[in-house]
Write an enzyme that holds these catalytic residues in place. Structure first.
Site, PDB file in Angstrom:
ATOM      1  N   CYS A  76       0.839  -1.204   0.000  1.00 54.04           N
ATOM      2  CA  CYS A  76       0.000   0.000   0.000  1.00 54.04           C
ATOM      3  C   CYS A  76       0.874   1.255   0.000  1.00 54.04           C
ATOM      4  O   CYS A  76       1.621   1.485  -0.938  1.00 54.04           O
ATOM      5  CB  CYS A  76      -0.994  -0.037   1.167  1.00 54.04           C
ATOM      6  SG  CYS A  76      -2.305   1.189   0.989  1.00 54.04           S
ATOM      7  N   HIS A 174      -3.990  -4.708  -0.017  1.00 54.38           N
ATOM      8  CA  HIS A 174      -3.549  -5.237   1.274  1.00 54.38           C
ATOM      9  C   HIS A 174      -3.662  -6.758   1.261  1.00 54.38           C
ATOM     10  O   HIS A 174      -4.757  -7.289   1.471  1.00 54.38           O
ATOM     11  CB  HIS A 174      -4.424  -4.682   2.404  1.00 54.38           C
ATOM     12  CG  HIS A 174      -4.107  -3.263   2.739  1.00 54.38           C
ATOM     13  ND1 HIS A 174      -3.128  -2.925   3.631  1.00 54.38           N
ATOM     14  CD2 HIS A 174      -4.610  -2.099   2.281  1.00 54.38           C
ATOM     15  CE1 HIS A 174      -3.042  -1.607   3.730  1.00 54.38           C
ATOM     16  NE2 HIS A 174      -3.936  -1.074   2.908  1.00 54.38           N
ATOM     17  N   GLU A 176      -2.844  -8.802   3.447  1.00 55.86           N
ATOM     18  CA  GLU A 176      -3.219  -9.300   4.784  1.00 55.86           C
ATOM     19  C   GLU A 176      -4.707  -9.115   5.065  1.00 55.86           C
ATOM     20  O   GLU A 176      -5.216  -9.607   6.072  1.00 55.86           O
ATOM     21  CB  GLU A 176      -2.364  -8.609   5.860  1.00 55.86           C
ATOM     22  CG  GLU A 176      -2.727  -7.167   6.219  1.00 55.86           C
ATOM     23  CD  GLU A 176      -2.248  -6.106   5.235  1.00 55.86           C
ATOM     24  OE1 GLU A 176      -1.862  -6.443   4.099  1.00 55.86           O
ATOM     25  OE2 GLU A 176      -2.286  -4.903   5.603  1.00 55.86           O
TER      26      GLU A 176
END
Lengths: 192, 251
Positions: A76, A174, A176
């Protein structure tokens, strides 16, 4: 051991949790020696470019990141900071790769927030991932497409969802926070 | 293409879901984390946790919940309820929240939105609004919908945009709990909104989601009991929306 760079720029807890779930050994650190010794680096980041660059400078981590020669993944804002310059506050960046971070213009809504599909997938990070997989994005600035784009995404215009040059990788989304598709990308990075 | 989001909402009191659920496959129907994990697995795009106890002494249980959610959930989640300061926001960020939702605190002191956006970035700040048609306008209410404020919906949204809100979660008080459909005239008021908009209140069947998500200004639709009591499965809802040309993520 992967070093996750800790410089007070965002939600590192989720990233550390995901890495742990996936059985990937990682340590959260702001110690330049630990980063230099690590087998890989993940460079996360959310928030504003200027604040993040100031935090990096305050932690005296700029040189250490610039001289890193092993696999390096910016996520990001972390990916955006790898460039030369950002339109966000006319800010100079780390200069690891030659690109300019630009502001979304002429799109109905900013930030670009939510799940979006990525395409033209290239390189080891996307191994096993289907074209047009959906990943989670949240950002107001973007990296234009270039020779080292490894994935594209469209929001008003086509932009870089992923970057790869030499040891440097980036993802605008992202991983995650992107369910199983994101986990696969983290596993692929860990396996490099 | 950016997908429209389906968001289950969990009302929380002292770390547990309040309204209860109909999931026989949960060991503990009241455990918010277990329910959240199930929704993530079934294809929810995002989750919202609203702490309805929202008193200061319960702050630590909300933070604990946030940490537990962040440990098991690999999709984004928002936490709201009684957040009134930068300190609250910092603790929730550190506990792993992707976004915080503020409501009454923004009405009480709108500068809080500027301060939060400055400190954490606008992507972290969702402002929740409770509204209904009242005396010839869509009026904004505070304190869980119990107090009418002098504010009008569209003007409040414009002010929030300029102060740095990253997203609006707009609940129709008229629609909430009725299952008669989302309040389409309310969302029509916000045709020119410049930040993401979540519609909430009134979802009763999949057709209701289709109606509201067809509006270009609506980015996401939120529901609670409809999902909790298995009246509508997220997977079935997403298949239906996909058949009807709404861009949806396939989990």
């Amino acid at each position: 051991m992967i070093a996750v760079v800790d410089y007070n720029a965002g939600n590192t807890r989720s990233l550390m949790n995901r890495l742990q779930d996936l059985g990937i050994k990682a340590t959260l650190t702001k110690d330049a020696d630990v980063i230099a010794q690590a087998s890989k680096v993940i460079f996360p980041g959310v928030g504003a470019a200027k604040a993040a660059m100031s935090s990096l400078q305050a932690a005296d981590l700029e040189d250490c990141l610039k001289s890193y020669k092993k696999p390096f993944l910016g996520i990001c804002l972390g990916m955006q900071l790898m460039g030369e310059h950002s339109e966000e506050g006319d800010q100079s960046l780390l200069g690891l790769l030659d690109f300019e971070v630009q502001e979304f213009k002429g799109v109905p809504k900013v930030p670009h927030m939510g799940w979006n599909s990525i395409f033209n997938l290239k390189g080891p990070l996307y191994r096993g991932l289907a074209e047009k997989a959906d990943l989670y994005f949240v950002h107001s600035y973007y990296v234009p497409l270039s020779d080292f784009s490894s994935a594209g995404c469209n929001y008003g215009i086509d932009f870089s969802a992923g970057l790869e040059r030499d040891n440097f990788f980036g993802c605008q989304f992202h991983p995650e926070k992107s369910g199983p598709a994101g986990s696969l990308i983290l596993k692929n990075f860990a396996a490099l | 293409m950016l997908k429209k989001r389906i968001i289950p909402c969990l009302d929380i009191k002292e770390g547990r879901t309040v309204k209860g659920t109909n999931f026989k496959d949960l060991r503990d129907a009241g455990d918010a984390v277990e329910l959240a994990a199930l929704y993530a697995e079934k294809g929810a795009d995002e989750l919202v946790f609203l702490d309805i106890s929202a008193s200061l002494e319960n702050r630590s249980t909300l933070i604990e919940l946030c940490e537990r959610v962040a440990a098991v959930i690999d999709i984004p989640f928002t936490v709201g309820g009684g957040i009134g300061s930068l300190k609250d926001a910092t603790r929730l960020l550190e506990a792993g929240a992707d976004k915080i939702s503020i409501n009454s605190a923004a009405l009480r002191r709108p500068e809080l939105v500027d301060e939060l956006a400055q400190e954490f970035g606008k992507q972290f700040i969702t402002v929740a609004i409770d509204s209904k048609w009242d005396q010839d306008q869509f009026a904004v209410f505070s304190h869980g919908g119990t107090r009418r404020t002098p504010r009008e919906l569209r003007e409040w949204v414009q002010e929030l945009e300029s102060r740095g809100a990253g997203e609006i979660l707009l609940t129709s008080m008229q629609g909430d709990g009725t299952k008669e459909g989302f309040d389409l005239p309310m969302y029509r008021q916000l045709a020119d909104i410049q930040i993401p908009l979540i519609a909430s209140g009134g979802a009763g069947c999949k057709e209701h989601f289709l109606e509201v998500l067809r509006m270009p200004q609506v980015d996401a639709a939120l529901a609670a009991s409809l999902f909790h009591f298995k009246e509508l499965a997220i997977g079935d809802l997403k298949s239906y929306l996909n058949e009807n040309k709404i861009p949806i993520r396939h989990a």
